[in-house]
Design an enzyme around this catalytic site. Structure first.
Site, PDB file in Angstrom:
ATOM      1  CG  HIS A  60     -11.425  -0.229   6.206  1.00 34.23           C
ATOM      2  ND1 HIS A  60     -10.649  -0.674   5.008  1.00 34.23           N
ATOM      3  CD2 HIS A  60     -11.046  -0.161   7.237  1.00 34.23           C
ATOM      4  CE1 HIS A  60      -9.609  -1.350   5.501  1.00 34.23           C
ATOM      5  NE2 HIS A  60      -9.853  -1.002   7.188  1.00 34.23           N
ATOM      6  CD1 TRP A  71       0.078  -0.010   2.170  1.00 33.18           C
ATOM      7  CD2 TRP A  71       0.123  -1.453   4.754  1.00 33.18           C
ATOM      8  NE1 TRP A  71       0.576   0.557   2.892  1.00 33.18           N
ATOM      9  CE2 TRP A  71       1.186  -0.250   4.155  1.00 33.18           C
ATOM     10  CE3 TRP A  71       0.494  -1.432   5.734  1.00 33.18           C
ATOM     11  CZ2 TRP A  71       2.403   0.129   4.987  1.00 33.18           C
ATOM     12  CZ3 TRP A  71       1.004  -1.006   6.750  1.00 33.18           C
ATOM     13  CH2 TRP A  71       2.222  -0.464   6.435  1.00 33.18           C
ATOM     14  CD  GLU A 128      -8.186  -4.036  12.066  1.00 29.43           C
ATOM     15  OE1 GLU A 128      -8.960  -4.537  13.012  1.00 29.43           O
ATOM     16  OE2 GLU A 128      -8.583  -5.042  11.411  1.00 29.43           O
TER      17      GLU A 128
END
EC number: 5.4.2.11
Length: 227
Positions: free
Chosen positions: A8, A13, A86
């Site tokens: 991605h 973050w 993830e």
């Protein structure tokens, strides 16, 4: 046969240097541009897809959509699965990586991040941010939803989906895009490239860069390159 991975685009973050894991964070403006540029690169290089696989996290889904949209293939079927999420960073999720290093030491944080089989601190299942409290995982048995993962556990999670869905699609002649995350893609790369437990620590997959594999009939890697 070809297989394309894309991590991605840069998330909000990522930009703040925070551990993200299963926390559902959006793409940053830069991440959106990375995903669009990846789609343009794939279009210019003549890549066409028959099916796309992604996680159930926003940053990967949006990346998948943007890549397909920019390459005029938004109609391509997508399969979303928690198995491509993830790696779950446990109690580290939401913490600043530099602050974690200051508290626990650079080497400990490096081991948590990069080792194959060392687990990070566990996230309390009762924590408001626990995946146990997220309805997208409500269909899963409680003991399947992780509270922390290392790369070995991540591979154990990802591999059944590779064997049941992705590999058969490739063998059937479908042109496959996998839009996922740094560690779920590292786990898949370890499997298909035969990377050792030691060497996987050094593998980094950059955000928003299409990674193209050429595979033989047995899905052994003949070559790999970034566009």
């Amino acid at each position: 046969m070809q297989l394309v991975f894309i991590r991605h685009g840069l998330s909000e973050w990522n930009a703040l240097n925070l551990f993200t894991g299963w926390r559902d964070v959006n793409l940053s403006e830069k991440g959106v541009e990375e995903a669009k540029e990846a789609g343009r690169k794939l279009k210019a290089a003549g890549f066409e897809f028959d099916i796309a696989f992604t996680s159930v996290l926003t940053r990967a889904i949006k990346t998948c959509n943007l890549v397909l949209e920019e390459s005029d293939q938004l109609w391509v079927p997508q399969i979303k699965t928690w198995r491509l999420n993830e790696r779950h960073y446990g109690g580290l999720q939401g913490l600043n990586k530099a602050e974690a290093a200051a508290e626990h030491g650079d080497e400990q944080v490096r081991i948590w991040r990069r080792s194959y089989d060392v687990l990070p601190p566990v996230l309390d299942p009762k924590d408001p941010n626990s995946a146990h409290n997220d309805r997208r995982y409500a269909h899963l048995p409680a003991d399947v939803v992780p509270d922390c993962e290392n790369l070995k556990v991540t591979l154990d999670r990802v591999l059944p989906f590779w064997e049941d869905q992705i590999a058969p699609a490739i063998k059937a002649g479908k042109r496959v895009l996998v839009a996922a995350h740094g560690n779920s893609l590292r786990a898949l790369a370890k499997h298909i490239e035969g990377i050792s437990d030691e060497d996987i620590m050094g593998l980094e997959i950059p955000t928003g860069q299409p990674l193209v594999y050429e595979l033989d009939d047995n899905l052994k890697v003949l070559s790999k390159r970034y566009l």
